[in-house]
Enzyme design. Structure first.
Site, PDB file in Angstrom:
ATOM      1  N   HIS A 232       0.853  -1.198   0.000  1.00  0.00           N
ATOM      2  CA  HIS A 232       0.000   0.000   0.000  1.00  0.00           C
ATOM      3  C   HIS A 232       0.884   1.242   0.000  1.00  0.00           C
ATOM      4  O   HIS A 232       1.944   1.262   0.617  1.00  0.00           O
ATOM      5  CB  HIS A 232      -0.926  -0.014   1.225  1.00  0.00           C
ATOM      6  CG  HIS A 232      -2.002   1.015   1.131  1.00  0.00           C
ATOM      7  ND1 HIS A 232      -1.768   2.342   1.425  1.00  0.00           N
ATOM      8  CD2 HIS A 232      -3.296   0.930   0.737  1.00  0.00           C
ATOM      9  CE1 HIS A 232      -2.897   3.018   1.220  1.00  0.00           C
ATOM     10  NE2 HIS A 232      -3.832   2.191   0.795  1.00  0.00           N
TER      11      HIS A 232
ATOM     12  N   GLY B  92      -7.878   9.211  -0.045  1.00  0.00           N
ATOM     13  CA  GLY B  92      -8.265  10.013   1.111  1.00  0.00           C
ATOM     14  C   GLY B  92      -8.476  11.485   0.797  1.00  0.00           C
ATOM     15  O   GLY B  92      -8.582  12.310   1.699  1.00  0.00           O
TER      16      GLY B  92
HETATM   17  P1  13P Z   1      -9.851   6.129   0.422  1.00  0.00           P
HETATM   18  O1  13P Z   1     -10.981   5.294  -0.114  1.00  0.00           O
HETATM   19  O2  13P Z   1     -10.099   6.652   1.801  1.00  0.00           O
HETATM   20  O3  13P Z   1      -9.438   7.177  -0.557  1.00  0.00           O
HETATM   21  O4  13P Z   1      -8.588   5.138   0.581  1.00  0.00           O
HETATM   22  C1  13P Z   1      -8.220   4.323  -0.472  1.00  0.00           C
HETATM   23  C2  13P Z   1      -7.210   3.366  -0.009  1.00  0.00           C
HETATM   24  O5  13P Z   1      -6.108   3.717   0.348  1.00  0.00           O
HETATM   25  C3  13P Z   1      -7.590   1.946   0.016  1.00  0.00           C
HETATM   26  O6  13P Z   1      -6.492   1.123   0.223  1.00  0.00           O
END
Ligand code: 13P
Length: 244
Positions: A96, A171
Site C-alpha cells: 500500500h 483520502g
Molecule cells: P480512500 O478510499 O479513503 O481514498 O482510501 C483508499 C485506499 O487507500 C484503500 O487502500
C-alpha cells in the site's frame, strides 16, 4: 474468468468492539448482494480474530494489511503468514502506498511479502499507483510498469489481486475519473502474463461514484478506505448497481 472483489481497507481504524458494531449493521445488508461478488474486510491485526469469529457462515472474507516475508523470527512489530492463517485470514494487502511512503516499504520488500503470502496460502492484494507529481510529469505508465516489474518477480499471477491506487486520489475525495482509471488498469493488464488477474480501483471510492467505476470494462472491483468504515456506505458500494 475475472472475479469481482469489493474490499474494505480499514487502515488503523476500529477496535474489536467497533468491528462488532459495524458487522451488526452491515451483515443484514448483504442479503441481496449478487453471489459473484466477493466481499473482503481488511481489518487491523487486533480485530482479525473478532472479525473471523463473527463471520462464521457469512459471506465476507477476512483480509490483513501486512505480512512479513519470513516464517518467524526476531522481527519486532511484524506478523507472519501462519499467524494470519490461524485467524482465518484469506487476503492480505501488500505494498500500500502508505506503507511505501511512511514505513520504508520498497519494491524489493513488497516482492518478498507477496511471495511469502502466496507460500502461506494467502491471496495478496498488491497496490500500485503514481503520485500527483509523477502524473503531472506524464510518468504514470512508467512508474506503474517499474513497480509491477520489480514487485512481481517470481510471483504467481494465478493467485493475485492488483489494486490501482493513484496516490493523489487516496483520502482526498479527488477520485480518478472512471474512464481514466479504466485506461490505466487496461495498461496494467497488458503488462501481466495472466490477463485474468482481478484488478481493482482504489482512491476515494464512494457510494456516489461506485456505479460508474464498476461499469468500466477493465475495473474488477474496488479497494475502499474511508467509505468502508461506515456500514451503510460500504454496503452501498458492495451492492453497486450495474449501469445500463
Ligand atoms: P480512500 O478510499 O479513503 O481514498 O482510501 C483508499 C485506499 O487507500 C484503500 O487502500
Amino acid at each position: 474468468m475475472r472475479k469481482i472483489i469489493l474490499a474494505g481497507n480499514w487502515k488503523m481504524y476500529k477496535t474489536q468492539a467497533e468491528t462488532l458494531e459495524f458487522l451488526k449493521q452491515f451483515l443484514g445488508q448483504l442479503n441481496e448482494t449478487p453471489e459473484d461478488r466477493s466481499v473482503v474486510l481488511c481489518a487491523p491485526f487486533t480485530a482479525l480474530s473478532a472479525l473471523s469469529k463473527s463471520l462464521h457462515g457469512a459471506r465476507i472474507k477476512v483480509g490483513a494489511q501486512n505480512i512479513h516475508w519470513e516464517d518467524e523470527g526476531a522481527y519486532t512489530g511484524e506478523i507472519s503468514g501462519d499467524m494470519l492463517r490461524e485467524l482465518g485470514v484469506r487476503y492480505v494487502i501488500v505494498g500500500h502506498s502508505e506503507r511505501r511512503q511512511y514505513f520504508g516499504e520498497t519494491d524489493a520488500t513488497v516482492n518478498l511479502r507477496l511471495k511469502q503470502a502466496q507460500k502461506c496460502g494467502l491471496i495478496p492484494i498488491l497496490c500500485v499507483g503514481e503520485t500527483k507529481q509523477q502524473r503531472d510529469a506524464g510518468e504514470t505508465e512508467a512508474v506503474i510498469a517499474t513497480q509491477l516489474e520489480k514487485d512481481l518477480v517470481d510471483v504467481d499471477q494465478n493467485n493475485l489481486v492488483i489494486a490501482y491506487e493513484p496516490i493523489w486520489a487516496i483520502g482526498t475525495g479527488d477520485t480518478c475519473e472512471a474512464e481514466e482509471a479504466n485506461r490505466v488498469i487496461g495498461e496494467i493488464r497488458k503488462l501481466l502474463t495472466n490477463p485474468n488477474v482481478t484488478i481493482q480501483y482504489g482512491g476515494s471510492v464512494k457510494p456516489n461514484n461506485v456505479d460508474e467505476l464498476m461499469a468500466q470494462p477493465e475495473i474488477d472491483g474496488a479497494l475502499v478506505g474511508g467509505a468502508s468504515l461506515e456500514p451503510d456506505s460500504f454496503a452501498r458500494i458492495v451492492n453497486f448497481q450495474p449501469m445500463a
